[in-house]
Design a protein around this motif. Structure first.
Motif, short mmCIF file in Angstrom:
data_model
loop_
_atom_site.label_atom_id
_atom_site.label_comp_id
_atom_site.label_asym_id
_atom_site.label_seq_id
_atom_site.Cartn_x
_atom_site.Cartn_y
_atom_site.Cartn_z
N LEU A 38 -2.69 -2.95 0.86
CA LEU A 38 -1.67 -2.14 0.20
C LEU A 38 -0.98 -1.23 1.22
O LEU A 38 0.24 -1.11 1.23
CB LEU A 38 -2.29 -1.30 -0.91
CG LEU A 38 -2.71 -2.05 -2.17
CD1 LEU A 38 -3.61 -1.17 -3.03
CD2 LEU A 38 -1.49 -2.50 -2.95
N GLU A 39 -1.78 -0.60 2.06
CA GLU A 39 -1.25 0.32 3.07
C GLU A 39 -0.30 -0.39 4.04
O GLU A 39 0.73 0.15 4.44
CB GLU A 39 -2.41 0.95 3.84
CG GLU A 39 -2.02 2.07 4.75
CD GLU A 39 -3.23 2.72 5.40
OE1 GLU A 39 -3.26 2.78 6.63
OE2 GLU A 39 -4.14 3.14 4.65
N LYS A 40 -0.63 -1.62 4.40
CA LYS A 40 0.19 -2.40 5.33
C LYS A 40 1.40 -3.04 4.66
O LYS A 40 2.23 -3.65 5.32
CB LYS A 40 -0.65 -3.48 5.99
CG LYS A 40 -1.72 -2.95 6.91
CD LYS A 40 -2.59 -4.08 7.43
CE LYS A 40 -3.74 -3.53 8.26
NZ LYS A 40 -4.69 -4.58 8.63
N GLY A 41 1.47 -2.94 3.34
CA GLY A 41 2.58 -3.54 2.62
C GLY A 41 2.43 -5.04 2.39
O GLY A 41 3.38 -5.71 2.02
N LYS A 42 1.23 -5.57 2.62
CA LYS A 42 1.00 -7.00 2.41
C LYS A 42 0.74 -7.33 0.95
O LYS A 42 0.83 -8.48 0.55
CB LYS A 42 -0.15 -7.48 3.29
CG LYS A 42 0.21 -7.44 4.77
CD LYS A 42 -0.87 -8.04 5.62
CE LYS A 42 -0.41 -8.06 7.07
NZ LYS A 42 -1.35 -8.78 7.92
N SER A 44 1.93 -5.89 -2.88
CA SER A 44 2.85 -4.97 -3.55
C SER A 44 2.79 -5.24 -5.06
O SER A 44 3.53 -6.08 -5.57
CB SER A 44 4.27 -5.12 -3.02
OG SER A 44 4.69 -6.45 -3.09
#
Length: 77
Positions: A38-42, A44
């Motif tokens: 989630l933090e890396k945007g992988k 969403s």
């Protein structure tokens, strides 16, 4: 569900409460991994709406009756 049929995908699920109880170490690892994605945007997730806590009861009733699409985020007002 139609898209899964068209693509020939299979879907499976787990009862997360039981998994957490029987595999607490693996559960913690999974939560950390999901948080990292989630933090890396992988990942969403689709958030359909944000709702103030003052309206939580009616929102939970809508969720229980399958009246929402996606995720609902509660905002602490």
């Amino acid at each position: 569900a139609n898209l899964m049929l068209l693509k020939g995908c299979s879907v499976s699920g787990v009862f997360i409460g039981r998994f957490q109880k029987e595999n607490p170490k693996r559960y913690s690892q999974n939560i950390l991994e999901i948080g990292g994605l989630l933090e890396k945007g992988k990942l969403s997730p689709f958030i359909s709406e944000t709702i103030p806590m003052a309206k939580a009861v009616s929102a939970i009733e809508r969720i229980a009756s399958r009246g929402v699409v996606g995720k609902v985020v509660f905002i602490n007002d």
